[in-house]
Design a protein around this motif. Structure first.
Motif, PDB file in Angstrom:
ATOM      1  N   ALA A   1     -11.213   6.095   0.344  1.00 32.66           N
ATOM      2  CA  ALA A   1     -10.252   4.891   0.408  1.00 32.66           C
ATOM      3  C   ALA A   1      -8.830   4.910   0.953  1.00 32.66           C
ATOM      4  CB  ALA A   1     -10.494   4.227  -0.876  1.00 32.66           C
TER       5      ALA A   1
ATOM      6  N   THR B   1     -10.901  -1.934  12.960  1.00 31.32           N
ATOM      7  CA  THR B   1     -10.481  -0.628  12.886  1.00 31.32           C
ATOM      8  C   THR B   1     -11.261   0.225  12.175  1.00 31.32           C
ATOM      9  OG1 THR B   1      -8.191  -1.527  12.947  1.00 31.32           O
ATOM     10  CG2 THR B   1      -8.380   0.886  12.170  1.00 31.32           C
ATOM     11  N   ILE B   2     -11.653   0.125  10.817  1.00 30.31           N
ATOM     12  CA  ILE B   2     -12.691   0.941   9.953  1.00 30.31           C
ATOM     13  C   ILE B   2     -13.968   1.353  10.763  1.00 30.31           C
ATOM     14  CG2 ILE B   2     -14.036   1.193   7.983  1.00 30.31           C
ATOM     15  CD1 ILE B   2     -11.656   0.144   6.365  1.00 30.31           C
TER      16      ILE B   2
ATOM     17  N   GLU C   1      -6.228  -3.532  18.340  1.00 28.51           N
ATOM     18  CA  GLU C   1      -5.687  -4.264  17.050  1.00 28.51           C
ATOM     19  C   GLU C   1      -4.961  -5.556  17.320  1.00 28.51           C
ATOM     20  OE1 GLU C   1      -4.407  -1.899  13.831  1.00 28.51           O
ATOM     21  OE2 GLU C   1      -5.471  -0.162  14.596  1.00 28.51           O
TER      22      GLU C   1
ATOM     23  N   LEU D   1      -5.442  -7.604   7.448  1.00 35.44           N
ATOM     24  CA  LEU D   1      -6.353  -6.946   6.527  1.00 35.44           C
ATOM     25  C   LEU D   1      -7.947  -7.239   7.278  1.00 35.44           C
ATOM     26  CD1 LEU D   1      -7.242  -5.851   3.800  1.00 35.44           C
ATOM     27  CD2 LEU D   1      -7.488  -8.324   2.718  1.00 35.44           C
ATOM     28  N   ASN D   2      -8.210  -8.440   7.805  1.00 39.26           N
ATOM     29  CA  ASN D   2      -9.571  -8.711   8.617  1.00 39.26           C
ATOM     30  C   ASN D   2      -9.602  -7.569   9.751  1.00 39.26           C
ATOM     31  OD1 ASN D   2     -11.721 -10.449   8.687  1.00 39.26           O
ATOM     32  ND2 ASN D   2     -10.952 -10.701  10.691  1.00 39.26           N
TER      33      ASN D   2
ATOM     34  N   GLN E   1       0.992  -1.219  -0.029  1.00 39.83           N
ATOM     35  CA  GLN E   1      -0.116   0.028  -0.074  1.00 39.83           C
ATOM     36  C   GLN E   1       0.941   1.250   0.023  1.00 39.83           C
ATOM     37  OE1 GLN E   1      -3.140   0.052  -0.305  1.00 39.83           O
ATOM     38  NE2 GLN E   1      -3.543  -2.157  -0.089  1.00 39.83           N
TER      39      GLN E   1
ATOM     40  N   PHE F   1      -8.322  -4.779  10.076  1.00 40.19           N
ATOM     41  CA  PHE F   1      -8.380  -3.250   9.443  1.00 40.19           C
ATOM     42  C   PHE F   1      -9.948  -3.158   9.145  1.00 40.19           C
ATOM     43  CE2 PHE F   1      -8.004  -0.639   5.650  1.00 40.19           C
ATOM     44  CZ  PHE F   1      -7.571   0.560   6.232  1.00 40.19           C
ATOM     45  N   ILE F   2     -10.469  -4.199   8.151  1.00 37.28           N
ATOM     46  CA  ILE F   2     -11.741  -3.917   7.716  1.00 37.28           C
ATOM     47  C   ILE F   2     -12.931  -4.125   8.654  1.00 37.28           C
ATOM     48  CG2 ILE F   2     -13.370  -4.971   6.013  1.00 37.28           C
ATOM     49  CD1 ILE F   2     -11.089  -5.698   4.177  1.00 37.28           C
ATOM     50  N   ARG F   3     -12.935  -5.255   9.341  1.00 37.09           N
ATOM     51  CA  ARG F   3     -13.731  -5.373  10.447  1.00 37.09           C
ATOM     52  C   ARG F   3     -13.678  -4.904  12.037  1.00 37.09           C
ATOM     53  NH1 ARG F   3     -15.567 -11.732  10.220  1.00 37.09           N
ATOM     54  NH2 ARG F   3     -17.234 -10.630  11.228  1.00 37.09           N
TER      55      ARG F   3
ATOM     56  N   TYR G   1      -3.867   5.395   8.048  1.00 40.61           N
ATOM     57  CA  TYR G   1      -3.446   4.166   8.780  1.00 40.61           C
ATOM     58  C   TYR G   1      -1.917   3.976   8.655  1.00 40.61           C
ATOM     59  CZ  TYR G   1      -3.327  -0.545  10.573  1.00 40.61           C
ATOM     60  OH  TYR G   1      -3.307  -1.539  11.527  1.00 40.61           O
TER      61      TYR G   1
END
Length: 547
Positions: free
Chosen positions: A357, A465-466, A447, A458-459, A8, A461-463, A364
């Motif tokens: 996005a 942190t966001i 986290e 990734l999981n 990223q 971050f998406i489920r 982050y």
């Protein structure tokens, strides 16, 4: 070990290199090199001829005056709202926010209708034998800047004042420091960093404004107008000279930004609110003066938008308003400009998705993956914040009209793509700062707990942190959206017939004298702004907006 966030980081670096560093570097090349080789001819031309260099002084005069008046008005209203009970406070707050969220040139156009040579207010006082001030030139530009930008001071300074601990104010009172003395000796020093950052925002917005001086300047040339005219001028226009002026603008705004950052860092104060400020009820003369001041300022602030809405229902005959009311202007707006209205929603919406996005990813990386690379990304991400929109428009057009280095690669000039990318790059700072503020309030241990339970990065971050960042993400998104739909200075250089938006159409209609259609389009744009603010209050669960 190379992981998802390293990838990223590389993608974000490439994004900025291609769509920010390269366009600015290309401008510098055009300003310094001709077919004959290296030259300082364009810079010498600018500084040796007062016709050009005077625009720099003009821009600083109106931007400084606008900033000073906005700072005084915004700070006083923020103080009154924070410390005292004000009748109709919630409604007044909505009106104040609304006053700041429309395109500045729309306010300029409305003031022409009100205080122009044939304006409603001008004619009213003329019948009484009273001559009103001339709206054209310095007075008009400063008036529009002040009324358009003081809400930004109000929002930011008001948010900072709310963090002041009540015990500090009580301690000041116990030492005999009360009233206005307490205001300038205790409260103002505590909010100096916010005063500096909000003043910078207002000054940069004023310095970069193209539409207002273009409409009511009448010979009072400013930097953005000069850059635009030099780039698109049919007689004497020069891309190289326009590039040189753009580079001067970048250098000046960067110096101002660095000075502000240096002073703000030295004056930085961390406040922890143990006891929130107790709202007091004003009494006597103070109550009367306070309410009169706030109501008059807010009334004058929203008057342009209210009058534009009114004119959108009036009948027109050519360029003149006539007796009677109808929906004819709206019929003409929707029948001939439905694609333009659709573009105003479509292009910013795509840009908004990308902005959110990319902004969340950069936030982050900056907070959780702090290193030299991500630190550099954070610094570079603020560059569009300080560069005038006309400069960004020229940079994009010169860089991508025929592709990178005229190779045909990324030849996106005149397309929707270039409009979208320009909006993303320009509005990313809002999304990044809002997301950073939200992320800094989330403990890293949250986290780490997810990782220990087997959740992937990734999981997590998406489920996890966001969703926790969501209020901050939404606030940044709405602010980005509102500024995107009212964008003019960059879009005026990049649009084509197929990608024209409402702000461009309004500006064009005003220039042509089609005031009815301009009023209808302005009203539609205002309604979109109001709807956005309602969504912010509903989804973001907040009445306070900061930038």
């Amino acid at each position: 070990m190379f992981d998802l966030w390293d990838a990223q980081t590389i993608l974000v670096v490439l994004l900025y290199v291609v769509f920010l560093i390269y366009p600015i570097a290309n401008l510098l090349k055009l300003a310094l090199f001709t077919d004959s080789g290296f030259t300082l001819e364009y810079f010498q031309k600018f500084f040796s001829q007062s016709y050009y260099s005077a625009t720099l002084k003009n821009s600083f005069v109106v931007s400084t005056l606008g900033t000073v008046f906005a700072l005084i008005i915004g700070t006083l209203i923020a103080y009154f709202f924070t410390m005292y009970s004000i009748a109709g406070k919630k409604t007044l707050r909505i009106f104040i926010i609304l006053a700041s969220m429309s395109a500045p040139f729309i306010g300029a156009y409305s003031w022409i209708l009100l205080l122009g040579r044939n304006g409603v207010i001008t004619n009213f006082f003329a019948d009484l034998g009273i001559q009103t001030p001339e709206i054209y030139g310095v007075f008009g530009i400063v008036l529009v800047f002040t009324l358009q930008l003081y809400p930004l001071i109000f929002l930011m300074v008001g948010g900072s004042m709310k963090k002041i601990d009540m015990s500090l104010l009580e301690a000041a009172e116990n030492m005999g420091v009360t009233g206005f003395k307490r205001f300038y000796k205790v409260i103002l020093p505590l909010v100096v960093p916010t005063l500096l950052s909000s003043s910078l925002l207002v000054f940069m917005r004023a310095l970069a404004d193209f539409g207002t001086p273009m409409l009511i300047g009448e010979g009072y040339r400013t930097f953005p107008v000069l850059i635009f005219n030099e780039f698109v001028g049919e007689v004497g226009g020069s891309a190289g000279f326009a590039s040189a002026i753009s580079i001067i603008a970048v250098i000046i705004t960067t110096i101002i930004f660095l000075i502000q950052k240096y002073i703000a860092n030295r004056k930085a104060i961390t406040m922890h609110t143990l006891r929130p400020i107790e709202i007091q009820k004003p009494k006597g003369v103070l109550k009367v003066i306070m309410h009169l001041f706030i109501y008059i300022v807010v009334l004058v602030s929203i008057l342009p938008q209210v009058y534009i809405m009114y004119t959108s229902f009036k009948n027109t005959s050519g360029m003149v308003f006539v007796e009677g009311y109808s929906l004819d202007s709206y019929r003409r707006a929707f029948s001939g400009m439905s694609d333009i209205i659709w573009n105003t929603i479509r292009i910013p919406f795509v840009a908004l998705i990308l902005t959110v996005a990319v902004g969340v990813i950069i936030a982050y990386l900056t907070v959780r993956r702090s290193n030299v690379s991500t630190g550099s990304i954070d610094i570079v991400s603020m560059i569009p914040y300080i560069i005038p929109g006309t400069v960004m428009g020229i940079a994009f057009l010169m860089a991508f009209n025929n592709g990178i280095a005229d190779s045909g690669i990324l030849a996106i000039g005149g397309t929707t793509t270039i409009m979208v990318i320009a909006l993303v790059i320009r509005r990313l700072p809002y999304s990044i700062r809002s997301s950073v503020n939200a992320l800094q309030q989330i403990p890293m241990s949250t986290e780490e707990a997810a990782y220990s339970l087997g959740s992937s990065k990734l999981n997590t971050f998406i489920r996890i942190t966001i969703p926790m960042m969501l209020p901050g993400i939404i606030a940044g998104a709405i602010l980005s959206w509102i500024t995107m739909i009212s964008e003019l200075s960059t879009a005026i250089l990049l649009y084509t017939v197929r990608t024209q938006t409402m702000t461009i159409a309004i500006y064009t209609q005003v220039i042509r004298g089609n005031y009815g259609v301009a009023g209808a389009l302005s009203t539609i744009l205002t309604l979109l702004t109001v709807l956005s603010l309602l969504i912010l209050n509903k989804v973001g669960r907040t009445e306070d907006i900061t930038m």
